[in-house]
Design an enzyme around this catalytic site. Structure first.
Site, PDB file in Angstrom:
ATOM      1  N   LYS A  38       0.652  -1.450   0.070  1.00 13.12           N
ATOM      2  CA  LYS A  38       0.279   0.016  -0.136  1.00 13.12           C
ATOM      3  C   LYS A  38       0.872   1.269  -0.065  1.00 13.12           C
ATOM      4  CE  LYS A  38      -2.503   1.622   3.276  1.00 13.12           C
ATOM      5  NZ  LYS A  38      -2.063   3.278   3.760  1.00 13.12           N
ATOM      6  N   ASP A  65      -3.410   4.110  -1.971  1.00 14.04           N
ATOM      7  CA  ASP A  65      -4.029   5.004  -0.658  1.00 14.04           C
ATOM      8  C   ASP A  65      -4.782   6.796  -0.716  1.00 14.04           C
ATOM      9  OD1 ASP A  65      -5.534   5.027   1.414  1.00 14.04           O
ATOM     10  OD2 ASP A  65      -4.618   4.421   3.348  1.00 14.04           O
ATOM     11  N   LYS A  67      -7.174   8.593  -0.867  1.00 13.11           N
ATOM     12  CA  LYS A  67      -7.838   8.633  -0.080  1.00 13.11           C
ATOM     13  C   LYS A  67      -8.780   9.948  -0.743  1.00 13.11           C
ATOM     14  CE  LYS A  67      -6.947   6.716   4.220  1.00 13.11           C
ATOM     15  NZ  LYS A  67      -5.015   6.781   4.058  1.00 13.11           N
ATOM     16  N   THR A  74     -12.899  16.504 -10.547  1.00 15.16           N
ATOM     17  CA  THR A  74     -11.835  16.474  -9.941  1.00 15.16           C
ATOM     18  C   THR A  74     -11.312  15.250  -9.980  1.00 15.16           C
ATOM     19  OG1 THR A  74     -11.791  19.111  -9.609  1.00 15.16           O
ATOM     20  CG2 THR A  74     -10.117  17.389  -8.486  1.00 15.16           C
ATOM     21  N   ARG A 213       3.334  -0.133  10.787  1.00 13.26           N
ATOM     22  CA  ARG A 213       3.922  -0.285  11.506  1.00 13.26           C
ATOM     23  C   ARG A 213       4.891  -1.645  12.281  1.00 13.26           C
ATOM     24  NH1 ARG A 213       1.639   4.914  14.008  1.00 13.26           N
ATOM     25  NH2 ARG A 213      -0.211   3.767  12.722  1.00 13.26           N
TER      26      ARG A 213
HETATM   27  O1  LIG Z   1      -9.176   3.997   8.229  1.00  8.04           O
HETATM   28  C1  LIG Z   1      -7.938   4.238   7.745  1.00  8.04           C
HETATM   29  C2  LIG Z   1      -7.212   4.372   6.645  1.00  8.04           C
HETATM   30  C3  LIG Z   1      -6.310   3.995   6.435  1.00  8.04           C
HETATM   31  N1  LIG Z   1      -5.568   3.637   7.361  1.00  8.04           N
HETATM   32  C4  LIG Z   1      -3.911   3.187   6.663  1.00  8.04           C
HETATM   33  O2  LIG Z   1      -3.575   2.620   6.852  1.00  8.04           O
HETATM   34  C5  LIG Z   1      -2.183   2.383   7.839  1.00  8.04           C
HETATM   35  C6  LIG Z   1      -2.464   1.496   9.082  1.00  8.04           C
HETATM   36  O3  LIG Z   1      -0.641   1.725   9.353  1.00  8.04           O
HETATM   37  P1  LIG Z   1      -0.462   1.350  10.821  1.00  8.04           P
HETATM   38  O4  LIG Z   1       1.206   1.723  10.837  1.00  8.04           O
HETATM   39  O5  LIG Z   1      -0.682  -0.380   9.919  1.00  8.04           O
HETATM   40  O6  LIG Z   1      -1.344   1.809  12.157  1.00  8.04           O
HETATM   41  C7  LIG Z   1      -1.823   3.429   6.963  1.00  8.04           C
HETATM   42  O7  LIG Z   1      -0.599   3.585   6.224  1.00  8.04           O
HETATM   43  C8  LIG Z   1      -2.828   4.186   7.384  1.00  8.04           C
HETATM   44  O8  LIG Z   1      -2.606   5.519   6.862  1.00  8.04           O
HETATM   45  C9  LIG Z   1      -5.910   3.699   7.976  1.00  8.04           C
HETATM   46  O9  LIG Z   1      -4.936   3.428   9.028  1.00  8.04           O
HETATM   47  N2  LIG Z   1      -6.794   3.517   9.047  1.00  8.04           N
END
Ligand SMILES: O=c1ccn([C@@H]2O[C@H](COP(=O)(O)O)[C@@H](O)[C@H]2O)c(=O)[nH]1
Length: 236
Positions: A38, A65, A67, A74, A213
């Site tokens: 992602k 991702d 969003k 647009t 993470r």
């Molecule tokens: O509701 C949401 C939508 C997107 N994210 C994204 O997922 C990862 C989660 O990362 P971690 O480090 O495992 O917390 C991150 O890129 C967010 O932007 C989300 O967490 N929640």
């Protein structure tokens, strides 16, 4: 009915790194323990879209991702531009006008890109939703947005696995449910609020989990990725 997804392909690793060099090193270290990556704001604004094309050419699946949320024209044109990258998923915020525009862009591009509607961020709890001006509790807001997404013809939803069963009941078997906020037992939660383990996510009917993470910050990211895949396989 949807195609079965292997446990390894259910894991999406969030490449929330500062540079494409760093991200490519991580992808190399993870090797065949994961197949799906992602790219979000941090890397997307730092060369991540070119990396997305390289990952796709290298046989990986990519989730953009980004969003999207803007006026309809647009969003539609943005989706049409992004569809050329060859990614599998692209997120937009799950507002009806935005989702309708994204579906139109997807259909005009005709590249097989799937649009996911972000219902309520997993860093939100009921108090955060109230502070943002929403009267509904998070679970009800997620269900309402999921129903709108399905009616519009959006391919899937992003929510917490805590709401996955409820979302599945609303959208049926054919829409994808993709869940960030995933934490293996004992992992640091950080800024996430609606957190679920990989095994619980599978038991709730989730299609894909997003993990950042806990993998990117690990001493051995490949090992953590493999453990998550094994945990999901055992729960299916
Ligand atoms: O509701 C949401 C939508 C997107 N994210 C994204 O997922 C990862 C989660 O990362 P971690 O480090 O495992 O917390 C991150 O890129 C967010 O932007 C989300 O967490 N929640």
């Amino acid at each position: 009915m949807p195609e079965p997804i292997s446990p390894r392909d259910r894991l999406i690793v969030a490449l929330d790194m500062a540079s494409t060099d760093e991200a490519e090193r991580l992808v190399d270290r993870i090797g065949d323990a994961a197949s799906f990556y992602k790219i979000g704001y941090r890397l997307g604004y730092a060369g991540g879209l070119a990396l997305a094309e390289r990952l796709v050419r290298g046989g990986h699946k990519v989730f953009l991702d980004l969003k999207l949320h803007d006026i309809g024209n647009t969003v539609e044109e943005g989706v049409r531009s992004l569809a050329g990258i060859g990614a599998t998923f692209l997120t937009v915020h799950a507002y009806p006008q935005t989702m309708r525009a994204a579906a139109a862009g997807r259909d005009k591009a005709g590249k097989g890109l799937k649009i996911l509607g972000v219902t309520v961020l997993t860093s939100y709890d009921d108090a955060d939703a109230r502070e943002a001006g929403y009267a509904l509790p998070v679970a009800d807001l997620v269900a309402a947005r999921a129903a709108a997404a399905a009616a519009i013809g959006i391919d899937g939803l992003v929510c917490s696995a805590a709401e996955a069963a409820q979302v599945r009941a609303v959208v049926g078997p054919d829409r994808l449910i993709v869940t960030p906020g995933i934490r293996p037992a004992g992992a640091e939660i950080g800024d996430q609020k609606r957190v679920v383990t990989p095994a619980e996510a599978m038991r709730s009917g989730v299609d894909h989990v997003v993990v950042g993470r806990p993998i990117t910050g690990a001493a051995d990211p490949r090992d953590v990725a493999r453990r998550i895949v094994d945990e999901m396989a055992a729960a299916l």
